[in-house]
Scaffold this active site. Structure first.
Site: not given
Ligand SMILES: NC(=O)c1ccc[n+]([C@@H]2O[C@H](COP(=O)([O-])OP(=O)(O)OC[C@H]3O[C@@H](n4cnc5c(N)ncnc54)[C@H](O)[C@@H]3O)[C@@H](O)[C@H]2O)c1
Length: 346
Positions: A125, A168
């Site tokens: 990501t 995350y």
């Protein structure tokens, strides 16, 4: 005939990828624990279209034995299974790390110890670059733009230093680094995609993840939207078909790309602000969207645009679907062909 394993294959990206591979005559195995609300519907859709060409293992990437079985006989693995929301990671960091980091290590170990090691593509990501507080921006014309003209023209490249932010960001970022290290330390053929916002059919977007779909679902239900921050934050959104094309190109060149990470998104030509997307949705639904405003959320990037030149140079890839058309396609899918499953909290 060899089989391609997709972990998280019932999810949004996984379903689009599995469908493309199956249509092209490949055998696909999915490992998914169906923990994301709505994804059973994706799985049913794939099974109806492709019957027993699709193998399905319902299971958790935290389960080592399960992962080892799923990897058996695979020629390539797309490792997509993940806890995908920043918000959830802040509420449950241990569970986030267990799925995203330990689950990835389970996969890497299963691949390392396999008699014939499959190649692996991992979906990381843009959050590995942090919130980018050191990129000075100006806010004009309903969007943020970097003051640095190089960044404004090309976006963020892989040379940007890593700055994991939020649990995350840490769990995906650590998994991203393990992926690359297993190429260097053990000679595995792994490649990492650091992805910006992906959108398209089969996406059950929520306030926590998948914002383009979430905005459309709300608008179609005539419900208000909450904007965190000004709405002028910018993302280079990428239509899922373009992502799937990039994934297949990466697999095709895996021997030369192994050990490398690439920034993947729509790039500067697909950079849109939240307000731009809301405008487009209002055109498509022919109704105003009612907006509520809240403070920025932890780790929110004001501006993120991928510099995709490295991957383009390596494979010839270029995103084709413009946000205008991609949002229309997602609108068509959400409004025409199906209902949003009841389990999806939006
Ligand atoms: N969609 C985006 O904009 C985006 C952006 C950057 C990175 N990513 C990454 O891409 C990948 C796919 O994202 P997506 O949008 O398709 O998400 P998704 O939530 O639709 O798909 C993830 C799938 O993984 C499954 N899963 C979750 N935990 C699992 C576990 N412990 N074991 C087995 N399966 C499990 C879920 O049930 C779901 O089907 C993820 O790794 C995500 O972090 C997505």
């Amino acid at each position: 005939m060899s089989v391609v394993l997709i972990t998280g294959g019932a999810g949004f990206v996984g379903t689009n990828l599995a469908d493309r591979l199956l249509v092209e005559g490949e055998r696909v195995r999915i490992l998914d624990d169906l923990s994301r609300p709505g994804v059973e519907e994706n799985l049913r859709w794939l099974q109806q279209r492709h019957g027993d060409k699709l193998q399905v293992e319902i299971g958790d990437v935290r389960d080592e034995a399960m992962v080892e079985r799923a990897v058996r006989g695979a020629s390539h693995v797309f490792h997509l299974a993940a806890q995908v929301a920043v918000t959830t990671s802040l509420e449950e960091p241990m569970q986030d790390a267990a799925v995203n980091l330990r689950g990835t290590l389970n996969l890497l170990e299963a691949v390392r110890l396999a008699p014939r090691r499959p190649s692996v593509l991992f979906t990381s990501t843009n959050k590995v670059y942090g919130a980018l507080p050191d990129v000075p921006l100006r806010e004009a014309d309903d969007r943020c733009t970097p003051l640095d003209p190089e960044l404004a023209i090309h976006g963020i490249s892989e040379h940007r230093s890593l700055q994991f932010c939020t649990p995350y960001g840490c769990s995906k970022g650590a998994a991203d680094q393990y992926m690359l290290d297993y190429a260097h330390s053990f000679g595995l053929a792994t490649v990492v995609f650091r992805m910006s916002c992906i959108y398209g059919p089969h996406q059950f977007g929520t306030e926590d993840q998948g914002w383009v779909a979430h905005f459309l679902i709300r608008a179609l239900r005539g419900e208000p939207l909450t904007i965190y921050g000004t709405g002028r934050q910018v993302r280079d959104i990428l239509f899922v078909e373009d992502l799937v094309e990039a994934m297949l190109l990466a697999r095709g060149s895996i021997e030369t790309l192994a050990g490398r990470a690439f920034n993947i998104g729509g790039g500067p030509r697909s950079a849109v602000s939240l307000l731009d997307v809301i405008d487009r949705i209002e055109q498509l639904t022919d109704a105003p969207v009612s907006l509520a405003h809240e403070k920025w959320r932890t780790g929110d990037q004001r501006w993120y645009v991928s510099d995709t030149r490295a991957f383009g140079a390596a494979t010839g890839w270029t995103p084709r679907v413009r946000p205008r058309d991609g949002i229309e396609a997602l609108h068509g899918w959400l409004s025409g062909e199906r209902d949003v499953p009841q389990g999806v909290a939006i």
